[in-house]
Design a protein around this motif. Structure first.
Motif, short mmCIF file in Angstrom:
data_model
loop_
_atom_site.label_atom_id
_atom_site.label_comp_id
_atom_site.label_asym_id
_atom_site.label_seq_id
_atom_site.Cartn_x
_atom_site.Cartn_y
_atom_site.Cartn_z
N THR A 35 55.52 47.53 55.30
CA THR A 35 55.90 46.49 56.27
C THR A 35 54.63 45.79 56.72
O THR A 35 53.63 46.43 57.04
CB THR A 35 56.64 47.07 57.48
N VAL A 36 54.68 44.47 56.74
CA VAL A 36 53.52 43.65 57.10
C VAL A 36 53.95 42.65 58.15
O VAL A 36 54.97 41.97 58.00
CB VAL A 36 52.97 42.92 55.86
N GLU A 37 53.16 42.55 59.21
CA GLU A 37 53.41 41.56 60.26
C GLU A 37 52.16 40.72 60.46
O GLU A 37 51.06 41.25 60.69
CB GLU A 37 53.76 42.25 61.58
N GLY A 38 52.31 39.41 60.35
CA GLY A 38 51.20 38.51 60.60
C GLY A 38 50.08 38.64 59.60
O GLY A 38 50.13 39.41 58.65
N GLY A 39 49.04 37.85 59.80
CA GLY A 39 47.87 37.92 58.95
C GLY A 39 47.94 36.98 57.76
O GLY A 39 48.90 36.23 57.57
N SER A 40 46.87 37.03 56.94
CA SER A 40 46.80 36.20 55.74
C SER A 40 46.43 37.07 54.55
O SER A 40 45.59 37.98 54.66
CB SER A 40 45.78 35.07 55.91
N TYR A 41 47.02 36.74 53.39
CA TYR A 41 46.89 37.57 52.19
C TYR A 41 46.72 36.64 51.00
O TYR A 41 47.65 35.91 50.64
CB TYR A 41 48.13 38.47 52.04
N THR A 42 45.53 36.65 50.41
CA THR A 42 45.18 35.68 49.38
C THR A 42 44.67 36.39 48.14
O THR A 42 43.82 37.27 48.22
CB THR A 42 44.09 34.72 49.89
N SER A 43 45.20 36.00 46.98
CA SER A 43 44.71 36.52 45.70
C SER A 43 44.30 35.35 44.82
O SER A 43 44.91 34.28 44.86
CB SER A 43 45.80 37.35 45.00
N SER A 44 43.25 35.57 44.00
CA SER A 44 42.79 34.47 43.14
C SER A 44 42.51 34.92 41.71
O SER A 44 41.99 34.14 40.92
CB SER A 44 41.53 33.82 43.73
N GLY A 45 42.85 36.15 41.35
CA GLY A 45 42.59 36.64 40.00
C GLY A 45 43.77 36.48 39.07
O GLY A 45 44.92 36.26 39.48
N LEU A 46 43.51 36.63 37.78
CA LEU A 46 44.56 36.56 36.76
C LEU A 46 45.49 37.76 36.91
O LEU A 46 45.04 38.89 37.07
CB LEU A 46 43.92 36.57 35.37
N GLY A 47 46.80 37.50 36.86
CA GLY A 47 47.76 38.58 37.00
C GLY A 47 47.74 39.21 38.37
O GLY A 47 48.02 40.40 38.51
N SER A 48 47.41 38.42 39.39
CA SER A 48 47.27 38.95 40.75
C SER A 48 48.10 38.12 41.73
O SER A 48 47.60 37.18 42.35
CB SER A 48 45.80 38.91 41.17
N PRO A 49 49.37 38.45 41.88
CA PRO A 49 50.17 37.74 42.87
C PRO A 49 49.74 38.13 44.28
O PRO A 49 48.99 39.09 44.47
CB PRO A 49 51.60 38.23 42.59
N ALA A 50 50.22 37.38 45.26
CA ALA A 50 49.96 37.79 46.64
C ALA A 50 50.63 39.13 46.93
O ALA A 50 50.07 39.97 47.62
CB ALA A 50 50.46 36.71 47.59
N ILE A 51 51.85 39.33 46.37
CA ILE A 51 52.57 40.60 46.54
C ILE A 51 53.08 41.06 45.19
O ILE A 51 53.71 40.29 44.46
CB ILE A 51 53.78 40.46 47.48
#
Length: 427
Positions: free
Chosen positions: A186-202
């Motif tokens: 469970t995640v509340e608030g914040g920021s979650y960023t991915s920038s690699g190949l094969g790397s979704p945010a979740i």
């Protein structure tokens, strides 16, 4: 490489041992906590391969405030890193409830997830974990190596995150990541960023709920669900720019729902739900379902599709085999636009309810990202339209059956074929 933030059904990386369990691993930490503890303002650092900067292995409560954690020393442990937490910057296991507040966690190694909650079930899908729970808030987590997620949960573990700032840049390194054995996140608030190949945010092989957060994927899918698992987004802002295919994947997409048959996730119904918020797809199909049975539920979501193909949803064969291509899209108070593609080997149900509007078409002519023809015929498609919802055709469309008031369909000069016969539209 895997097509997502998990193992993706590919062969394990060098050093991965098929069939291995956590019992086969010798864990070590630069700092090890094996009983109840409370620490504040401490530095934890490891440069050694297969060593965590902080290893918490106890069934007691542990509190860590304002830590400074740094981890280098890459691992080729493969599944041992992905499934069991080897080489993670912070690894929590053994049934502990560990609370982490504030601080920074940085990992610059391969196979070095930021914060790892391992639930102890040995990676067996469907088995209960041992109670391991990580409660983390206000922490900045940065990883740069491949196979290094931001927050990671496996083996039935629990992760409760609030107001984190997470950034990952390596391949196969989802910001919010799970793998074999799953768990609850469970995640509340914040920021979650991915920038690699094969790397979704979740990446989900678990049950994941995210509320009031900002999610960004700069190169890959926005979110990916494998097998009998789920993601629920509440009032989130999700943006994805999936511009490079990876592994088996033949399509570019923002929400990918699939089953790899790797054993990382049980087969069954996959579920994606989004309530409110904004979903922005910069490249590829907004939704793509393959080799699984997926239920997509949308309620009042603002969908922005900037891809020139204008595809809202595709359901068809991709690079995986072993299951059917089945999807149900439930819309409530929802505006939908674009084309819906159901391949000849697909089954699709579209339910429009509570004042929903669909402006678009349905057909089975599908090309993948390489321009190769995947399907030319429409599969089995059922559309249900309640008395408050509307379908505005933008092209001729082909479905198997229709339930609802035909007067709620605006033909706009196009033809709707139901079971091969043209339906008479009044407008």
């Amino acid at each position: 490489m895997p097509p997502d933030g998990g193992n993706g059904g590919m062969m394990p990386p060098p050093g991965g041992v098929p069939g291995a369990s956590s019992a086969d691993i010798t864990y070590s930490g630069a700092v090890e906590i094996s009983s109840a503890a409370a620490e504040s303002g401490r530095r934890y650092s490891s440069k050694k391969t297969d060593q965590s900067a902080l290893l918490i292995s106890t069934d007691s409560a542990v509190s860590i405030e304002n830590p400074t954690v740094t981890k280098s020393g890459s691992s080729n442990g493969g599944d041992s890193c992905n499934f069991y937490g080897l080489n993670a910057a912070v690894l929590v296991k053994g049934g502990s409830t560990t609370t982490i507040t504030g601080g920074t966690i940085k990992s610059s190694a391969s196979g070095a997830n930021g914060v790892f909650s391992y639930g102890g079930n040995g990676g067996r899908n469907g088995a209960a974990g041992d109670g391991t729970t990580v409660v983390i808030s206000g922490t900045s987590i940065t990883t740069s190596g491949s196979g290094s997620g931001g927050i990671m949960t496996t083996g039935g573990g629990v992760m409760k995150a609030k107001n984190l700032t997470v950034s990952t840049s390596g391949a196969s390194s989802a910001a919010i990541r799970t793998d074999r054995g799953g768990g609850t996140v469970t995640v509340e608030g914040g920021s979650y960023t991915s920038s690699g190949l094969g790397s979704p945010a979740i990446y989900s092989t678990a049950d994941i709920t995210v509320s009031d957060a900002t999610l960004v994927s700069k190169l890959s899918e926005g979110v990916c669900i494998e097998g009998k698992n789920s993601i629920t987004l509440n009032n989130c802002t999700l943006t994805a720019n999936n511009t490079r295919r990876n592994g088996h994947a033949q399509f570019l997409d923002t929400i990918m729902i699939y089953q790899s048959m790797s054993g990382d996730a049980d087969s069954g119904t996959s579920a994606f739900s989004m309530n409110g918020g904004t979903l922005t797809s910069l490249s590829g199909h907004v939704f793509h379902v393959t080799n699984t049975n997926a239920v997509i539920t949308l309620n009042g979501v603002r969908i922005v599709n900037k891809d020139k193909s204008g595809v809202l949803l595709s359901v068809c064969a991709d690079g995986w085999k072993g299951a059917a291509n089945i999807a149900t899209l439930n819309a409530a108070g929802q505006e939908l636009s674009g084309s819906i593609l159901a391949g000849s080997d697909a089954k699709l149900t579209l339910n429009l309810n509570s004042g929903s509007t669909f402006t678009g078409s349905i057909c089975g002519t599908i090309c993948n990202a390489a321009g190769e023809i995947v399907s030319t015929e429409t599969g089995t498609v059922t559309v249900s339209l309640d008395g408050t919802s509307t379908w505005n055709l933008t092209e001729d469309s082909y479905i198997t059956s229709f339930t609802g008031d035909v007067s709620r369909i605006n033909g706009n000069g196009h033809t709707l074929y139901v079971g091969g016969k043209a339906l008479s539209l009044s407008r």
